[in-house]
Design a protein around this motif. Structure first.
Motif, mmCIF file in Angstrom:
data_model
loop_
_atom_site.group_PDB
_atom_site.id
_atom_site.type_symbol
_atom_site.label_atom_id
_atom_site.label_comp_id
_atom_site.label_asym_id
_atom_site.label_seq_id
_atom_site.Cartn_x
_atom_site.Cartn_y
_atom_site.Cartn_z
ATOM 1 N N MET A 1 49.912 53.878 37.619
ATOM 2 C CA MET A 1 49.543 53.918 39.104
ATOM 3 C C MET A 1 48.805 52.906 39.546
ATOM 4 S SD MET A 1 48.172 56.965 41.497
ATOM 5 C CE MET A 1 49.065 58.388 40.802
ATOM 6 N N VAL A 2 49.144 52.430 40.701
ATOM 7 C CA VAL A 2 48.111 51.473 41.392
ATOM 8 C C VAL A 2 48.089 51.762 42.846
ATOM 9 C CG1 VAL A 2 49.824 49.716 41.692
ATOM 10 C CG2 VAL A 2 47.307 48.950 41.565
ATOM 11 N N PRO B 1 43.991 53.184 37.222
ATOM 12 C CA PRO B 1 43.206 54.176 36.336
ATOM 13 C C PRO B 1 42.887 53.207 35.144
ATOM 14 C CG PRO B 1 45.630 54.939 36.843
ATOM 15 C CD PRO B 1 45.270 53.552 37.387
ATOM 16 N N PHE B 2 41.694 53.560 34.702
ATOM 17 C CA PHE B 2 40.968 53.179 33.588
ATOM 18 C C PHE B 2 41.690 53.299 32.148
ATOM 19 C CE2 PHE B 2 37.380 53.242 30.420
ATOM 20 C CZ PHE B 2 36.929 51.666 30.647
ATOM 21 N N ASN B 3 41.677 52.224 31.291
ATOM 22 C CA ASN B 3 42.355 52.523 29.957
ATOM 23 C C ASN B 3 43.723 52.777 30.195
ATOM 24 O OD1 ASN B 3 40.464 51.518 28.595
ATOM 25 N ND2 ASN B 3 39.435 53.554 28.100
#
Length: 70
Positions: A1-2, A66-68
């Motif tokens: 998601m972005v 999202p991170f990672n």
């Protein structure tokens, strides 16, 4: 998601299917507009803010991811 936050002069977000065969879809992006694209959208569509022939003024695109997450 972005999630993409557009700040500044209006532009158009262009989407085209990665598989080809369909026309490009364009969405106007004004100051303060937010677009959220899920994973399936990013896997099946290419997205871009295309260059314009005339200067349109300053603009910043801020992306939240999202991170990672690959």
């Amino acid at each position: 998601m972005v999630a993409i936050l557009s700040v500044g002069s209006p532009r158009h977000l262009s989407l085209r299917p990665r598989a080809g065969g369909h026309e490009t879809v364009r969405f106007p992006q004004g100051h303060g507009d937010l677009i959220v694209m899920g994973g399936s959208c990013q896997r099946t569509w290419e997205h871009a803010i295309l260059k314009t022939a005339k200067p349109v003024g300053p603009r910043i695109s801020i992306q939240f991811r999202p991170f990672n997450v690959a």
